[in-house]
Design a protein around this motif. Structure first.
Motif, short mmCIF file in Angstrom:
data_model
loop_
_atom_site.label_atom_id
_atom_site.label_comp_id
_atom_site.label_asym_id
_atom_site.label_seq_id
_atom_site.Cartn_x
_atom_site.Cartn_y
_atom_site.Cartn_z
N UNK A 190 0.91 -1.34 0.00
CA UNK A 190 0.04 -0.14 0.05
C UNK A 190 0.79 1.11 0.05
N UNK A 191 0.72 2.06 -1.03
CA UNK A 191 1.62 3.09 -1.09
C UNK A 191 0.83 4.54 -1.27
N UNK A 192 1.51 5.52 -0.68
CA UNK A 192 0.78 7.05 -0.46
C UNK A 192 1.81 8.07 -0.76
N UNK A 193 1.20 9.02 -1.50
CA UNK A 193 2.31 10.20 -1.54
C UNK A 193 1.49 11.41 -1.17
N UNK A 194 2.09 12.03 -0.06
CA UNK A 194 1.71 13.34 0.58
C UNK A 194 2.60 14.63 0.39
N UNK A 195 2.17 15.38 -0.56
CA UNK A 195 2.83 16.58 -1.06
C UNK A 195 3.21 17.51 0.34
N UNK A 196 4.05 18.17 0.14
CA UNK A 196 4.55 18.93 1.20
C UNK A 196 4.04 20.28 1.50
N UNK A 197 3.12 20.66 0.44
CA UNK A 197 2.32 21.87 0.84
C UNK A 197 1.23 21.92 -0.38
N UNK A 198 0.24 22.92 -0.05
CA UNK A 198 -0.66 22.95 -0.97
C UNK A 198 -0.27 23.22 -2.57
N UNK A 199 0.60 24.11 -2.40
CA UNK A 199 1.45 24.59 -3.65
C UNK A 199 2.28 23.38 -4.25
N UNK A 200 3.08 22.59 -3.67
CA UNK A 200 3.46 21.36 -4.37
C UNK A 200 2.34 20.49 -4.97
N UNK A 201 1.36 20.28 -4.08
CA UNK A 201 0.28 19.56 -4.71
C UNK A 201 -0.55 20.09 -5.82
N UNK A 202 -0.52 21.45 -6.12
CA UNK A 202 -1.32 21.99 -7.26
C UNK A 202 -0.01 21.88 -8.25
N UNK A 203 1.10 22.14 -8.11
CA UNK A 203 2.09 22.16 -9.02
C UNK A 203 2.21 20.54 -9.67
N UNK A 204 1.98 19.61 -8.96
CA UNK A 204 2.20 18.14 -9.30
C UNK A 204 0.84 17.87 -10.01
N UNK A 205 -0.06 18.36 -9.74
CA UNK A 205 -1.29 18.12 -10.45
C UNK A 205 -1.32 18.93 -11.79
N UNK A 206 -0.73 20.01 -11.93
CA UNK A 206 -0.63 20.82 -13.24
C UNK A 206 0.32 19.93 -14.09
N UNK A 207 1.36 19.13 -13.45
CA UNK A 207 2.23 18.45 -14.28
C UNK A 207 1.84 17.33 -14.59
N UNK A 208 0.83 16.74 -14.12
CA UNK A 208 0.21 15.30 -14.32
C UNK A 208 0.77 14.27 -13.37
N UNK A 209 1.46 14.78 -12.20
CA UNK A 209 2.07 13.73 -11.52
C UNK A 209 1.26 13.04 -10.69
N UNK A 210 0.07 13.66 -10.35
CA UNK A 210 -0.97 13.03 -9.49
C UNK A 210 -1.52 11.72 -10.30
N UNK A 211 -1.63 12.06 -11.40
CA UNK A 211 -2.13 10.91 -12.56
C UNK A 211 -1.40 9.75 -12.60
N UNK A 212 0.04 10.18 -13.03
CA UNK A 212 1.06 9.01 -12.70
C UNK A 212 0.89 8.10 -11.47
N UNK A 213 0.88 8.90 -10.38
CA UNK A 213 0.65 8.09 -9.15
C UNK A 213 -0.55 7.37 -8.99
N UNK A 214 -1.45 7.83 -9.10
CA UNK A 214 -2.97 7.20 -8.96
C UNK A 214 -3.19 6.03 -9.95
N UNK A 215 -2.55 6.37 -11.20
CA UNK A 215 -2.62 5.03 -11.87
C UNK A 215 -1.87 3.96 -11.74
N UNK A 216 -0.77 4.32 -11.09
CA UNK A 216 0.15 3.21 -10.60
C UNK A 216 -0.28 2.70 -9.33
N UNK A 217 -1.41 3.24 -8.66
CA UNK A 217 -1.74 2.51 -7.43
C UNK A 217 -1.50 3.26 -6.17
#
Lengths: 202, 468
Positions: free
Chosen positions: B372-399
């Motif tokens: 079971x794997x989890x990514x917790x971004x360090x800040x709201x800004x990091x989270x938004x930036x990652x989502x703009x870059x599509x990183x969240x979709x890479x992580x969630x697609x991988x499980x």
């Protein structure tokens, strides 16, 4: 703050190095917003078995450590998290002094803020204290004297230690160090003015 | 000619307000960062004594340690956590402190948002009731963790009683090999310095390797200084630092003038440190901790050591106890250790660069069925930036689970914890017993190593990874 001059009490011998503040007070107990009441959670993960009863193998639960007020430990005591809940828990449990060869810096400072004396002795002296504390299975008492900067057991053990003179004075007199610092408010204001900061309000 | 001075000397000298006879110096504090766990008793102390916060505009607060990382629109389930977060909010309101609250777009781990917002600047003194405050030293600040009584002292006086620490140059020559990261470097250094090698010192990281690191990597290195016993770690500011800060919210208005002052901060060439150790970056391999403190670490190509190899009897006892707690046998290859959980996050490794590195490994792969794997971004800004870059979709697609910002499973004060016996590859900073949950077993690694371990279900040498 409660002054510390001299204290005589039973020793709990915790024969472990690198005891971190996560062990002293596990994180699940950091949610309280008070300074008091942490003693019941001291070393919780080590002190209690999964069913909540005291683990008889843990050093603080041994009969000879009952009522202990002086904690003896190995190197680098109090490493890790800055949580002042660690000295609060030790103090609330009843400890007035902790003796170890070395301490982590933040924990060491935090002790002084809470009327608890951290005492650095040499590795050999600490080893000798462990020998004496565990030799008979009977309670072993030490006197930690901040006026003479000595640790003695009345049975031939004497060791001296050094403490920063300002920290020592604060402990001996039980000073409120914020009040003392506020006597330098003019110097603080002068520093701020010299560094281009606006004067603090009213 | 004035005597040559170190970076530490220069910041220290500038901030000593006074040294009254028979007392410790009073050091002026430029920035004070506050979070919900170590501040309530300090504010209460002010209230009881009828004191105010001397300089509220130098003080910044955010809830991070205790906050849920699931849907922020839902109420906080744990009433005690909620009370602590509510108390921070009430205290900030009463004392006029700027709060980046839950729900604020800039909320996050205090050591991530300080630099990100430009609150952290070169030459400053910065404190926080948290031992990982050393992180901010990456920008050339003197930053260190303090206890709650000291938090109260700083709130009331904007100063701290401090004896001057000694200086310790950690010079790292050369460049890190391919696949080896700043996390591996700092774990390697801690393994050699021991958990108390830095006690009483401020570490200044220097050398070609350090100069070549980006800001996020420098923060990872400075962050873990405390795991070697040093309250602070610092890196002299340079063009990398200035480029990072330019344009950030709280950066100085007259930026060029600030840069001119910051350029005078680096240690003078002839400055003398109290201690110097030289390390070669070429010697560093990907690191994995095997024990219950961060110095109990080995290369991924190595094995779990036999406690007998340690010279000192207390280290032997410590290692034997660690192996028992970790459920590991001496001699086991690191790459044979199976994992149940993977955590990518914490003030050590939750910045956008860390998430990019992990996503790059994950891309085109799936998390192992046993993990079971989890990514917790360090800040709201990091989270938004990652989502703009599509990183969240890479992580969630991988499980992977994709969470809201906070300290999360680094210390498990919120509901993100390990169950007893669960084994976790974690990008955090402490592998102490019970750190991530009572009975949980933590192995500290870099983001790329954690990501690869999530895919394979056991540790793998990232240098051999097949990127897709």
């Amino acid at each position: 703050m409660e002054p510390f001059t001299s204290h005589t009490g039973i020793v709990a011998a915790l024969d472990r190095a690198n005891v971190d503040t996560d062990q002293i007070i596990p994180k699940q107990f950091l949610k309280r917003i008070e300074r008091t009441g942490f003693g019941q959670f001291l070393f919780s993960d080590w002190r209690f078995l999964p069913d909540g009863s005291p683990d008889p193998a843990f050093e603080l639960n041994r009969p000879e450590a009952a009522g202990a007020t002086v904690l003896l430990a190995r190197r680098n005591f109090g490493c890790g998290s800055s949580r002042e809940h660690a000295p609060w828990a030790l103090s609330d449990y009843g400890f007035r002094a902790v003796i170890a060869p070395t301490f982590a810096d933040i924990f060491f400072n935090n002790c002084f803020q809470n009327g608890m004396l951290p005492v650095k002795l040499s590795e050999n002296e600490v080893a000798e204290l462990f020998r004496r504390a565990t030799a008979t299975g009977q309670p072993y008492r030490l006197t930690v004297d901040l006026e003479t900067n000595t640790v003695t057991d009345g049975e031939g053990f004497t060791a001296s230690f050094s403490v920063d003179p300002f920290r020592r004075r604060c402990l001996l007199e039980g000073l409120d160090d914020i009040a003392l610092s506020l006597t330098h408010a003019d110097e603080i204001s002068a520093w701020e003015a010299a560094h281009g900061l606006p004067a603090v309000g009213g | 000619m004035p005597a040559p001075r170190t970076l530490l000397d220069k910041i220290w000298d500038q901030h000593v307000v006074c040294t009254p006879s028979g007392e410790l110096p009073l050091l002026y504090i430029d920035r004070h960062l506050v979070h919900e766990v170590t501040s309530p008793q300090a504010f209460e102390g002010l209230r009881l004594a009828g004191r105010r916060v001397r300089r509220p505009e130098a003080t910044f607060a955010t809830p991070d340690h205790n906050v849920p990382t699931t849907d922020r629109r839902l109420p906080i389930a744990d009433p005690v956590s909620k009370q602590q977060i509510d108390t921070l909010r009430a205290n900030c309101q009463e004392f006029g402190v700027r709060l980046f609250d839950l729900g604020d777009a800039d909320q996050g781990i205090v050591h991530v948002i300080g630099p990100e917002l430009g609150i952290t600047q070169p030459g400053m003194t910065i404190v926080c009731g948290d031992s990982h405050t050393a992180t901010h030293g990456a920008l050339g600040a003197l930053a260190f963790g303090i206890g709650t009584s000291e938090v109260e002292h700083v709130l009331a006086t904007q100063t701290l009683r401090q004896a001057k620490p000694k200086s310790f140059e950690i010079r790292v020559t050369g460049r890190l090999p391919e696949g080896v990261t700043a996390k591996d470097l700092v774990l390697h250094l801690i393994g050699r310095l021991s958990t108390e090698g830095g006690t009483g010192y401020v570490l200044e990281y220097t050398g070609e390797c350090i100069r070549g690191l980006g800001m996020a990597e420098r923060m990872t290195v400075c962050n873990m200084s405390i795991e070697a016993g040093a309250r602070a770690g610092m890196i002299a500011p340079d063009a990398t630092t200035f480029d990072y800060l330019r344009g950030r919210d709280f950066a100085p208005a007259d930026f060029d003038r600030a840069v001119a002052a910051w350029e005078r901060l680096p240690s003078d060439p002839a400055a003398v440190y109290d201690r110097v150790e030289i390390f070669s970056a070429a010697d560093v391999v990907p690191q994995v901790t095997w024990g219950t403190n961060p110095a109990q670490v080995v290369g991924v190509d190595g094995g779990v050591p036999d406690p007998d190899v340690f010279g000192d009897s207390s280290e032997q006892a410590s290692a034997a106890r660690a192996l028992e707690y970790m459920g590991l046998a001496a001699g086991t290859r690191i790459t044979e250790i199976p994992l149940d959980r993977v955590f990518i996050g914490s003030c050590t490794n939750s910045r956008i660069e860390d998430l990019r590195a992990a996503a790059n490994v994950i891309k085109g792969h799936r998390v192992a069925a046993t993990v079971r794997a989890m990514v917790v971004p360090g800040s709201g800004r990091v989270k938004r930036q990652a989502e703009e870059e599509g990183l969240d979709r890479i992580f969630t697609a991988a499980g992977f689970e994709w969470r809201e910002a906070g300290c999360s499973m680094c210390l498990g004060m919120n509901p993100d914890t390990l169950a007893p016996g669960e084994r976790c590859a974690s990008t955090s900073n402490r592998n102490f017993e019970g750190r991530q949950g009572k009975g949980g077993r933590t192995h500290l690694v870099s983001p790329a190593m954690a990501a690869a371990a999530a895919v394979r279900g056991h540790f793998v040498d990232i240098r051999d990874w097949e990127y897709r």
